[in-house]
Each structure stands twice: as C-alpha cells, then as structure tokens.
Design a protein around this motif. Structure first.
Motif, short mmCIF file in Angstrom:
data_model
loop_
_atom_site.label_atom_id
_atom_site.label_comp_id
_atom_site.label_asym_id
_atom_site.label_seq_id
_atom_site.Cartn_x
_atom_site.Cartn_y
_atom_site.Cartn_z
N UNK A 1 3.56 -48.34 14.79
CA UNK A 1 4.03 -46.99 14.51
C UNK A 1 5.27 -47.01 13.62
N UNK A 2 6.18 -47.95 13.88
CA UNK A 2 7.38 -48.07 13.04
C UNK A 2 7.02 -48.48 11.62
N UNK A 3 6.05 -49.38 11.49
CA UNK A 3 5.59 -49.80 10.17
C UNK A 3 4.94 -48.64 9.42
N UNK A 4 4.09 -47.91 10.12
CA UNK A 4 3.39 -46.79 9.50
C UNK A 4 4.37 -45.74 9.00
N UNK A 5 5.39 -45.43 9.79
CA UNK A 5 6.39 -44.46 9.36
C UNK A 5 7.11 -44.94 8.11
N UNK A 6 7.43 -46.24 8.07
CA UNK A 6 8.15 -46.79 6.93
C UNK A 6 7.31 -46.72 5.66
N UNK A 7 6.06 -47.15 5.71
CA UNK A 7 5.24 -47.19 4.49
C UNK A 7 4.85 -45.79 4.02
N UNK A 8 4.93 -44.81 4.90
CA UNK A 8 4.70 -43.43 4.48
C UNK A 8 5.90 -42.85 3.74
N UNK A 9 7.10 -43.31 4.14
CA UNK A 9 8.32 -42.73 3.60
C UNK A 9 8.92 -43.53 2.44
N UNK A 10 8.75 -44.82 2.44
CA UNK A 10 9.32 -45.68 1.42
C UNK A 10 8.54 -45.54 0.12
N UNK A 11 9.25 -45.27 -0.98
CA UNK A 11 8.60 -45.08 -2.27
C UNK A 11 8.99 -46.17 -3.26
N UNK A 12 8.00 -46.64 -3.98
CA UNK A 12 8.19 -47.56 -5.10
C UNK A 12 7.20 -47.17 -6.19
N UNK A 13 7.60 -47.33 -7.42
CA UNK A 13 6.75 -46.99 -8.55
C UNK A 13 6.27 -45.53 -8.47
N UNK A 14 7.11 -44.69 -7.88
CA UNK A 14 6.84 -43.26 -7.90
C UNK A 14 5.95 -42.73 -6.80
N UNK A 15 5.57 -43.56 -5.80
CA UNK A 15 4.74 -43.06 -4.71
C UNK A 15 4.96 -43.88 -3.44
N UNK A 16 4.55 -43.35 -2.28
CA UNK A 16 4.74 -44.08 -1.02
C UNK A 16 4.01 -45.42 -1.07
N UNK A 17 4.67 -46.46 -0.56
CA UNK A 17 4.06 -47.79 -0.67
C UNK A 17 2.78 -47.90 0.17
N UNK A 18 2.63 -47.05 1.18
CA UNK A 18 1.41 -47.07 1.97
C UNK A 18 0.18 -46.62 1.20
N UNK A 19 0.39 -46.00 0.06
CA UNK A 19 -0.76 -45.56 -0.74
C UNK A 19 -1.34 -46.68 -1.58
N UNK A 20 -0.62 -47.81 -1.66
CA UNK A 20 -1.17 -48.95 -2.39
C UNK A 20 -2.25 -49.64 -1.55
N UNK A 21 -3.33 -50.03 -2.20
CA UNK A 21 -4.49 -50.54 -1.47
C UNK A 21 -4.15 -51.75 -0.61
N UNK A 22 -3.31 -52.65 -1.09
CA UNK A 22 -2.98 -53.87 -0.33
C UNK A 22 -2.38 -53.52 1.03
N UNK A 23 -1.48 -52.55 1.04
CA UNK A 23 -0.84 -52.15 2.30
C UNK A 23 -1.76 -51.26 3.13
N UNK A 24 -2.50 -50.40 2.46
CA UNK A 24 -3.42 -49.51 3.18
C UNK A 24 -4.47 -50.31 3.95
N UNK A 25 -4.99 -51.36 3.32
CA UNK A 25 -5.98 -52.21 3.98
C UNK A 25 -5.36 -52.99 5.15
#
Length: 381
Positions: A259-283
C-alpha cells in the motif's frame, strides 16, 4: 474471489483497522509511540488492546479469554501489522501462551494466560549459540536437586524477554538418549534470581531480542511445564499455531508495504507523469498484488483447516504458510524500496523499516530453508 469472512469477522477486521488508524495512522503518531528504530512495542497501545479483549482472543474462556478461532487470530494479526501498530510483543506472547494452554498446570495457566489477557508480555526461549535451526542441540542444563531444578547455560535470540513477565524455557534434563529426547519446558518468571537478560544489538539499532544467561538459577520443583523429558514433542504440537502467527503477521506487513509503494508510485512524477503509469512499474505492482492475494488465500485456508481439525499438526501446510508469507513480505518490501529509489532508503518514509522487518521474518521461527526441508520431507523425500 478472496477469503470469505462471516459478518462478525468482517466487523472485527474493520474494528482493528480503525483502531490502528486512530492510534498509529500517521508517521507523527507512530514516532510519538516508539523510537522508530529501537523500540517496536508500546505498552500503552498494548494495554488498550487488552482492554478491548483482543489480546485474550486465543486464551480459553476459563482464564478470561475468548477461545476464538485461528481465523479470528489471523485477522487480528494481519490488521495489526497492516496498520503498523507498535505491538512487537504480540507474536512471542501468543506463541508462548499456546504452549501454556496445552501443557501448563492450573497455577501456571492462571499466571500466564490471565497475564496475556490483561496485557502482559510473555517469551519463549529455545535458541542457543549452537542450537538455532538444530533445536535438538540444546545444552542448557536443568539438574534436579533436593530444592528443585538448577539451571545453567546461555540462551540467545529470545524476543522481548526484557519486557516479559515470564519466559518459557526449553532446557536439557537428560543426556542419555537421542538429541530430541531429554528436553523439558520450564516456567521462569523474568525476575528469577540467577537469570541475566542482555540485549542483542541489531540492524537499525532495534532492541527486541536478548541473550539469557542462567547461572545457578534455582527453579521450584513445580516449574516444569508439561512432562519432564517430553519438551520436543510438546514443541512439535504447537508448530501449526506458531507458524500461523508468523504467517499472518507477515501477510499484514506485506500488505502495508504494498500500500505504501502504491501510494508513492501514484504520486511521484518523472518525465511529466506518475511513475506508476510506466509499464515496468505497473507490471511489478500487478505481480506483487497477485502474490499477496495468493498468500492471503493460503494463510486463511490453513487457519480454517486448523479450526476444523484442532488436534492435527498440519506440518506441511503450516510450513507452506510461513514460507510463502515471509518470502512474499520480503519480496514486496524490497520491490517497494527499488521502486521508490533513494526515498526507499530515507527515514522520512517507512519503507526502509518495512525492509528490515521483512528480511528477518524469513529467519526467525524457522528459516525459509528449514520450512522447505520440512515440506519436502512430508512428500517422503
């Protein structure tokens, strides 16, 4: 899909989760309750849980408990660890209480089980410098005298002995047979003369395990818990209980790290978007969520099986639950740290603490290697 709880169990899980949020729902609250690193147990929070009747969940009714099911116990432990409640003594206390409930005398049960209900911590001491996974190599001596039992030797890795009222000691009373014979359990009040409790320095400056030194420590004749020389068999009967406790705690810890990881990757942005939206992290998130769901199904299926057959040991299934839950907890915490990058190492976040807790979970209570060996042997290997 998922674990089926009764309405009462759903309400209980919600109550524990709400309590955790109220007492330790923010980093500021948690830091006020503990030293973040050193102390993992807060007596005040523990006392509140005792007042609610939760600590006596598995204690028989005649000693003030609820005599609840293994499923209920797993719910309490899962939600407590998921909510980061600082109650580090609960695991060793419940494990110790289970042995007293089965083998203790009426006086011992009255002292220990009623103590658990009112919020007292208890510990069990088996390991020695040369007896870890090889418990049968115990050398701490218990010699019968005209005054009782004289104890001499060193024990190690005794969790929470420094805050416990009593210690359940496993010592050797006979050397004439095999190494698993001649072991006996003893009831040792923590303030017994001749017992020295010394803390062990751990990674992150944690202070929760201890060396115990017994020097001509005299126990009364009625200090024996169960039968003289039958300590090994008594230990074996409690393995399903012990491993379920550790599995449920690791499940809750894995869920919180996720849950802590999920919150972080939803909020942390790099290259103009949340890092959780990148396929490597999403998978990676998808894989971790799947592993946690599998773990939860396994833990609660074993708990339900124990409830249905309380006299069966379930050696294979209990070891599978402990193995899967602790390894999943470690996998989730390490993946969370990687996805958080440098922030995963920062004390500003809880992830570095999740990692420390998860790493040791695959060692205590029987290492992952020992669990695999036990599981393999149940297949005749």
């Amino acid at each position: 899909m998922g674990v089926e709880f009764s309405p009462e169990q759903q309400d209980f899980a919600a109550a524990v989760a709400a309590f955790a949020k109220r007492e330790a729902g923010t980093r500021e609250k948690r830091d006020a309750l503990t030293d973040h690193d050193a102390e993992q147990h807060n007596a005040g929070v523990y006392a509140k849980m005792a007042e609610l009747g939760w600590l006596g969940l598995t204690v028989p009714e005649e000693y003030g408990g609820s005599d609840a099911s293994m499923v209920d116990m797993c719910i309490l432990l899962e939600e407590s660890l998921r909510g980061l409640l600082p109650i580090g003594a609960i695991g060793p206390t419940l494990i110790t209480g289970g042995a007293y409930a089965k083998f203790g005398t009426e006086a011992q049960k009255d002292a220990v089980l009623r103590g658990i209900v009112r919020g007292a911590s208890q510990s069990i001491s088996m390991s020695e410098p040369e007896a870890g996974s090889d418990v049968g190599n115990i050398t701490t001596r218990a010699e019968k005298t005209t005054d009782g039992w004289l104890i001499n030797g060193q024990k190690t890795w005794c969790s929470n002995a420094h805050i416990s009222e009593n210690i359940l000691l496993v010592a050797r009373t006979d050397r004439s047979g095999g190494k698993h014979e001649g072991l006996t359990m003893f009831h040792v009040p923590a303030n017994t003369s001749g017992l020295k409790i010394s803390p062990i320095e751990l990674m992150g400056n944690q202070k929760e395990t201890n060396d115990l030194y017994f020097t001509h420590c005299l126990l009364p004749e009625d200090a024996v818990v169960g039968e003289v020389g039958n300590g090994w068999r008594q230990l074996m009967t409690g393995l399903n209980f012990e491993r379920l406790i550790l599995a449920a705690m690791s499940l809750g810890a894995a869920e919180r790290a996720f849950e802590d990881t999920l919150q972080f990757v939803r909020e942390r942005k790099q290259f103009g978007r949340p890092i959780g939206s990148f396929q490597a992290l999403r998978h990676r998130i998808a894989d971790l969520a799947t592993e946690i769901e599998c773990t939860k199904l396994l833990v609660y299926s074993v708990a339900a099986a124990v409830d249905a057959n309380p006299t069966k040991t379930f050696a294979r299934e209990a070891s599978m639950a402990k193995l899967k839950a602790t390894e999943t907890s470690k996998q989730v915490a390490l993946a969370g740290m990687q996805m958080m990058g440098g922030y995963g190492y920062a004390r500003e976040f809880d992830m570095e603490k999740h990692v420390r807790g998860a790493l040791v979970s695959t060692i205590f209570g029987g290492t992952s290697e020992i669990q695999r060996d036990i599981i393999g042997k149940t297949f005749g290997l």
